[in-house]
Design a protein around this motif. Structure first.
Motif, PDB file in Angstrom:
ATOM      1  N   UNK A  15       1.066  -1.530   0.186  1.00 54.66           N
ATOM      2  CA  UNK A  15      -0.144   0.401  -0.034  1.00 54.66           C
ATOM      3  C   UNK A  15       0.559   1.270  -0.151  1.00 54.66           C
ATOM      4  N   UNK A  16       1.817   1.267   0.295  1.00 48.83           N
ATOM      5  CA  UNK A  16       2.742   1.947   0.632  1.00 48.83           C
ATOM      6  C   UNK A  16       3.294   2.448  -0.562  1.00 48.83           C
ATOM      7  N   UNK A  17       3.629   1.783  -1.075  1.00 52.61           N
ATOM      8  CA  UNK A  17       4.691   1.412  -3.137  1.00 52.61           C
ATOM      9  C   UNK A  17       3.068   2.153  -3.770  1.00 52.61           C
ATOM     10  N   UNK A  18       2.586   1.901  -3.215  1.00 47.54           N
ATOM     11  CA  UNK A  18       0.679   2.362  -4.230  1.00 47.54           C
ATOM     12  C   UNK A  18       0.864   3.684  -4.353  1.00 47.54           C
ATOM     13  N   UNK A  23       1.842   9.448  -6.386  1.00 43.87           N
ATOM     14  CA  UNK A  23       2.100  10.088  -5.102  1.00 43.87           C
ATOM     15  C   UNK A  23       2.344  10.786  -6.813  1.00 43.87           C
ATOM     16  N   UNK A  24       3.562   9.704  -7.635  1.00 46.93           N
ATOM     17  CA  UNK A  24       4.575  10.311  -7.892  1.00 46.93           C
ATOM     18  C   UNK A  24       3.457  10.416  -9.483  1.00 46.93           C
ATOM     19  N   UNK A  25       2.676   9.677 -10.141  1.00 48.81           N
ATOM     20  CA  UNK A  25       1.987   9.973 -11.039  1.00 48.81           C
ATOM     21  C   UNK A  25       0.746  11.129 -10.409  1.00 48.81           C
ATOM     22  N   UNK A  26       0.749  12.081 -10.049  1.00 46.76           N
ATOM     23  CA  UNK A  26      -0.185  12.900  -9.242  1.00 46.76           C
ATOM     24  C   UNK A  26       1.102  14.137 -10.113  1.00 46.76           C
ATOM     25  N   UNK A  27       2.149  14.595  -9.318  1.00 43.78           N
ATOM     26  CA  UNK A  27       3.086  15.396  -9.882  1.00 43.78           C
ATOM     27  C   UNK A  27       3.413  15.225 -11.185  1.00 43.78           C
TER      28      UNK A  27
END
Length: 286
Positions: A15-18, A23-27
């Motif tokens: 879940x943390x990796x997800x 977060x990376x995809x959002x940025x």
């Protein structure tokens, strides 16, 4: 006990990796949107003017994406077209989410008769292909950018409305909602205070999932020539015009706009999938 602890730890790590991927995809998606908007503003309209002395130039340092048969800079046309598609997609997806939320909440709070009417309307809208209904609505609304935007708004809400209706129906059976109803809260107050806040994650995911569909349908309509003027830099118009020149070796007319459209759709589709996994109860901690 050790096995159970390891399972919980593994699920927490997944879940943390997800979350990190989301977060990376959002940025990246935000940077992409900001980059398209900034480039569209910085490039101005000079590259869209006809310059016959520069026509049919292959990609070079002067014209990174080459030029078309009228000497127009393909980098300017591609960026302007992506900015237009993103604008229409954002507007259409946002309005579709508002319509879906309104319909879903009305179906859950206004009784069985309204629920049946809205369910029937959703079934009717979903029985007609999106593209066909979009073309009809855009034609009735006079075509152009306004007609396409209205068509996207009125054709992309049914599937999300069905999900919101089901979620709202489950929330209506919750104890805190039943208590609020017994204490005299109106249906409007229940919908706004007790249902809408719990539906925000689904609405956000729905917006991110609807956005790439809206962009693709805007490109499809303009590709068919049913939307805007041929002189406007829309991705669909650019791809449609480039089909006549691919056989002459002018590959850059279709490759760069097509890649831009693909990256836009893929980036937000990936972001929507990551976010949907985070709000899906099947992916919560054990």
């Amino acid at each position: 006990m050790k096995q159970a602890s390891s399972v919980v730890t593994l699920n927490g790590a997944n879940r943390w990796n997800e979350r990190r991927r989301t977060f990376a995809s959002t940025i990246l998606a935000a940077i992409f949107l900001a980059g398209i908007a900034a480039c569209s503003w910085l490039l101005g309209s000079s590259g869209l003017s006809v310059q016959l002395e520069n026509r049919n130039l292959a990609p070079s340092m002067t014209h990174l994406f080459g030029t078309d048969w009228l000497g127009r800079d393909m980098l300017s046309r591609t960026v302007k077209g992506l900015a237009l598609s993103i604008k229409v997609g954002l507007l259409g997806a946002a309005c579709s989410v508002v319509i879906a939320a309104t319909m879903g909440l009305m179906a859950a709070t206004l009784g069985r008769t309204v629920d049946r009417m809205i369910s029937w309307l959703i079934d009717v809208c979903m029985s007609v292909p999106h593209l066909v209904m979009l073309i009809l609505i855009a034609f009735v609304c006079g075509g152009g950018l306004k007609g396409i935007a209205i068509g996207i708004m009125l054709t992309h809400w049914p599937s999300l409305a069905r999900i919101i209706r089901a979620e709202a129906m489950q929330l209506m059976a919750a104890e805190y909602v039943l208590v609020a109803r017994k204490l005299g809260s109106s249906r409007l107050k229940v919908a706004i205070r007790h249902l809408a806040p719990h539906l925000l994650p689904q609405l956000l995911v729905g917006f991110l999932v609807l956005f790439p569909h809206a962009v693709l349908h805007e490109a499809a309509i303009t590709f068919l020539g049913l939307g805007m003027s041929p002189h406007q830099p829309a991705i669909g118009i650019i791809l449609s015009e480039s089909m006549r020149y691919l056989s002459t070796g002018m590959w850059w007319l279709a490759v760069f706009p097509g890649l831009g459209l693909l990256l836009t759709v893929r980036a937000f589709d990936k972001l929507g999938n990551h976010l949907r996994q985070l709000v899906d109860p099947r992916h919560t901690h054990l």
